[in-house]
Design a protein around this motif. Sequence first.
Motif, PDB file in Angstrom:
ATOM      1  N   LEU A   1     -17.001 110.038 -28.759  1.00  0.00           N
ATOM      2  CA  LEU A   1     -17.043 108.799 -27.869  1.00  0.00           C
ATOM      3  C   LEU A   1     -15.940 109.009 -26.679  1.00  0.00           C
ATOM      4  O   LEU A   1     -16.381 108.847 -25.565  1.00  0.00           O
ATOM      5  CB  LEU A   1     -16.697 107.455 -28.473  1.00  0.00           C
ATOM      6  CG  LEU A   1     -16.393 106.283 -27.928  1.00  0.00           C
ATOM      7  CD1 LEU A   1     -17.608 105.784 -26.988  1.00  0.00           C
ATOM      8  CD2 LEU A   1     -15.750 105.145 -28.627  1.00  0.00           C
ATOM      9  N   ALA A   2     -14.988 109.602 -26.968  1.00  0.00           N
ATOM     10  CA  ALA A   2     -14.003 109.982 -25.980  1.00  0.00           C
ATOM     11  C   ALA A   2     -14.533 110.929 -24.968  1.00  0.00           C
ATOM     12  O   ALA A   2     -14.587 110.834 -23.820  1.00  0.00           O
ATOM     13  CB  ALA A   2     -12.638 110.592 -26.576  1.00  0.00           C
ATOM     14  N   VAL A   3     -15.129 112.136 -25.588  1.00  0.00           N
ATOM     15  CA  VAL A   3     -15.696 113.034 -24.877  1.00  0.00           C
ATOM     16  C   VAL A   3     -16.796 112.588 -23.894  1.00  0.00           C
ATOM     17  O   VAL A   3     -16.617 112.859 -22.516  1.00  0.00           O
ATOM     18  CB  VAL A   3     -16.359 114.282 -25.619  1.00  0.00           C
ATOM     19  CG1 VAL A   3     -16.953 115.487 -24.768  1.00  0.00           C
ATOM     20  CG2 VAL A   3     -14.878 114.926 -26.225  1.00  0.00           C
TER      21      VAL A   3
ATOM     22  N   LEU B   1     -15.344 108.923 -33.071  1.00  0.00           N
ATOM     23  CA  LEU B   1     -14.203 108.673 -32.139  1.00  0.00           C
ATOM     24  C   LEU B   1     -13.916 109.757 -31.132  1.00  0.00           C
ATOM     25  O   LEU B   1     -13.888 109.641 -29.863  1.00  0.00           O
ATOM     26  CB  LEU B   1     -12.905 108.232 -32.909  1.00  0.00           C
ATOM     27  CG  LEU B   1     -12.679 106.831 -33.444  1.00  0.00           C
ATOM     28  CD1 LEU B   1     -11.423 106.816 -34.217  1.00  0.00           C
ATOM     29  CD2 LEU B   1     -13.216 105.711 -32.429  1.00  0.00           C
ATOM     30  N   PHE B   2     -14.214 110.873 -31.579  1.00  0.00           N
ATOM     31  CA  PHE B   2     -13.733 112.172 -30.620  1.00  0.00           C
ATOM     32  C   PHE B   2     -15.046 112.227 -29.706  1.00  0.00           C
ATOM     33  O   PHE B   2     -14.964 112.462 -28.612  1.00  0.00           O
ATOM     34  CB  PHE B   2     -13.523 113.269 -31.613  1.00  0.00           C
ATOM     35  CG  PHE B   2     -13.508 114.656 -30.644  1.00  0.00           C
ATOM     36  CD1 PHE B   2     -12.349 114.793 -30.033  1.00  0.00           C
ATOM     37  CD2 PHE B   2     -14.594 115.400 -30.503  1.00  0.00           C
ATOM     38  CE1 PHE B   2     -12.447 116.261 -28.926  1.00  0.00           C
ATOM     39  CE2 PHE B   2     -14.606 116.544 -29.971  1.00  0.00           C
ATOM     40  CZ  PHE B   2     -13.374 116.693 -29.119  1.00  0.00           C
TER      41      PHE B   2
ATOM     42  N   THR C   1     -17.619 109.750 -22.822  1.00  0.00           N
ATOM     43  CA  THR C   1     -17.036 108.869 -21.917  1.00  0.00           C
ATOM     44  C   THR C   1     -16.499 109.404 -20.864  1.00  0.00           C
ATOM     45  O   THR C   1     -16.361 108.779 -19.733  1.00  0.00           O
ATOM     46  CB  THR C   1     -16.198 107.870 -22.530  1.00  0.00           C
ATOM     47  OG1 THR C   1     -16.617 107.017 -23.696  1.00  0.00           O
ATOM     48  CG2 THR C   1     -15.638 106.558 -21.604  1.00  0.00           C
ATOM     49  N   PHE C   2     -15.581 110.460 -21.102  1.00  0.00           N
ATOM     50  CA  PHE C   2     -14.740 111.076 -20.024  1.00  0.00           C
ATOM     51  C   PHE C   2     -15.892 111.913 -19.086  1.00  0.00           C
ATOM     52  O   PHE C   2     -15.839 111.663 -17.838  1.00  0.00           O
ATOM     53  CB  PHE C   2     -13.812 112.074 -20.567  1.00  0.00           C
ATOM     54  CG  PHE C   2     -13.263 112.854 -19.403  1.00  0.00           C
ATOM     55  CD1 PHE C   2     -12.321 112.275 -18.641  1.00  0.00           C
ATOM     56  CD2 PHE C   2     -13.604 114.096 -19.290  1.00  0.00           C
ATOM     57  CE1 PHE C   2     -11.680 113.014 -17.624  1.00  0.00           C
ATOM     58  CE2 PHE C   2     -12.968 114.902 -18.434  1.00  0.00           C
ATOM     59  CZ  PHE C   2     -11.871 114.343 -17.281  1.00  0.00           C
TER      60      PHE C   2
ATOM     61  N   ALA D   1     -18.932 102.902 -22.183  1.00  0.00           N
ATOM     62  CA  ALA D   1     -18.481 103.907 -23.196  1.00  0.00           C
ATOM     63  C   ALA D   1     -19.173 103.232 -24.545  1.00  0.00           C
ATOM     64  O   ALA D   1     -19.767 103.884 -25.445  1.00  0.00           O
ATOM     65  CB  ALA D   1     -17.333 103.989 -23.489  1.00  0.00           C
TER      66      ALA D   1
ATOM     67  N   THR E   1     -15.645 101.093 -17.154  1.00  0.00           N
ATOM     68  CA  THR E   1     -15.931 102.314 -17.957  1.00  0.00           C
ATOM     69  C   THR E   1     -16.236 102.145 -19.708  1.00  0.00           C
ATOM     70  O   THR E   1     -16.814 102.701 -20.324  1.00  0.00           O
ATOM     71  CB  THR E   1     -14.765 103.478 -17.777  1.00  0.00           C
ATOM     72  OG1 THR E   1     -14.634 103.736 -16.540  1.00  0.00           O
ATOM     73  CG2 THR E   1     -15.067 104.638 -18.585  1.00  0.00           C
ATOM     74  N   GLY E   2     -15.137 101.181 -19.825  1.00  0.00           N
ATOM     75  CA  GLY E   2     -15.342 100.766 -21.364  1.00  0.00           C
ATOM     76  C   GLY E   2     -16.680 100.020 -21.867  1.00  0.00           C
ATOM     77  O   GLY E   2     -16.859 100.501 -22.950  1.00  0.00           O
TER      78      GLY E   2
END
Length: 259
Positions: free
Chosen positions: A34-36, A31-32, A38-39, A65, A61-62
């Motif tokens: 994925l967040a990095v 999850l971490f 994606t940003f 991601a 963006t979703g």
Amino acid sequence: MTLILSLTRREIAGRYRGSALGLLWSLLNPLFMLAVYTFVFGVVMKSRWTTPNQQSVTDSTGEFAVVLFCGLIVFQFFAEVVSLAPALIVANANYVKKIVFPIQILPVVSAGAALFHAAVSLLVLLIFAYIVFGHIPLTAVLAPLVFAPLIVLVLGIAWILASIGVYFRDMSQIVAPLVTATMFLSPVFFQRTSLPTWLQPWLSLNPLAIPVESFRDVVLFGVQPNWAALGNYSMVAIAVALLGYQFFQKTRRGFADVL
């Protein structure tokens, strides 16, 4: 098989032993990441993806991601096994020196632990895919089938690297940048069609290219993978696994002397 399963469970539990969140880290880590990613790629670089069912590039963006995370699952499995392989025998020298132990199963145990993390990441992916796309395609049941050739190939590579790593300790330092290069040169962050036409066929030489594309097709896009390409990849994977196993068995005779 019982020994492999037992050692795999111990390997998984050992990685999180003593941590406050335990196995929950196997869910938080993807999850971490994925967040990095994606940003960086979705928000800062504004990268987008064209799905097989769309005529134009999506601005979501979703969606990007989820597509990105799907490729990262394949890469993380590859990277986890290959990166650990050169030091695998050295880290378990007691199995070589003191007891009669089938050390050839150590790469299998490592792959089993990586496969567990991939399965957890896949669960996260399916949840996010349902939220973003509104459904999970029926072709997702083919995910284990398209993932299997990669497992076979990675085992062959792991046997070779584990054996070489005993005699040449710098192998870990060589493998690390190669694994990173493999990620950025594979269709994890870009589509094959974004490359020049003459270069697209050469992408298949990357060991992650076909697994990433096939996994993405069946899990997210609901389309059949390129069965011909996957079949050829499978034959190469089997050949590499057989050669890797034979190489390991022949070179293991000198492990005790070196260690």
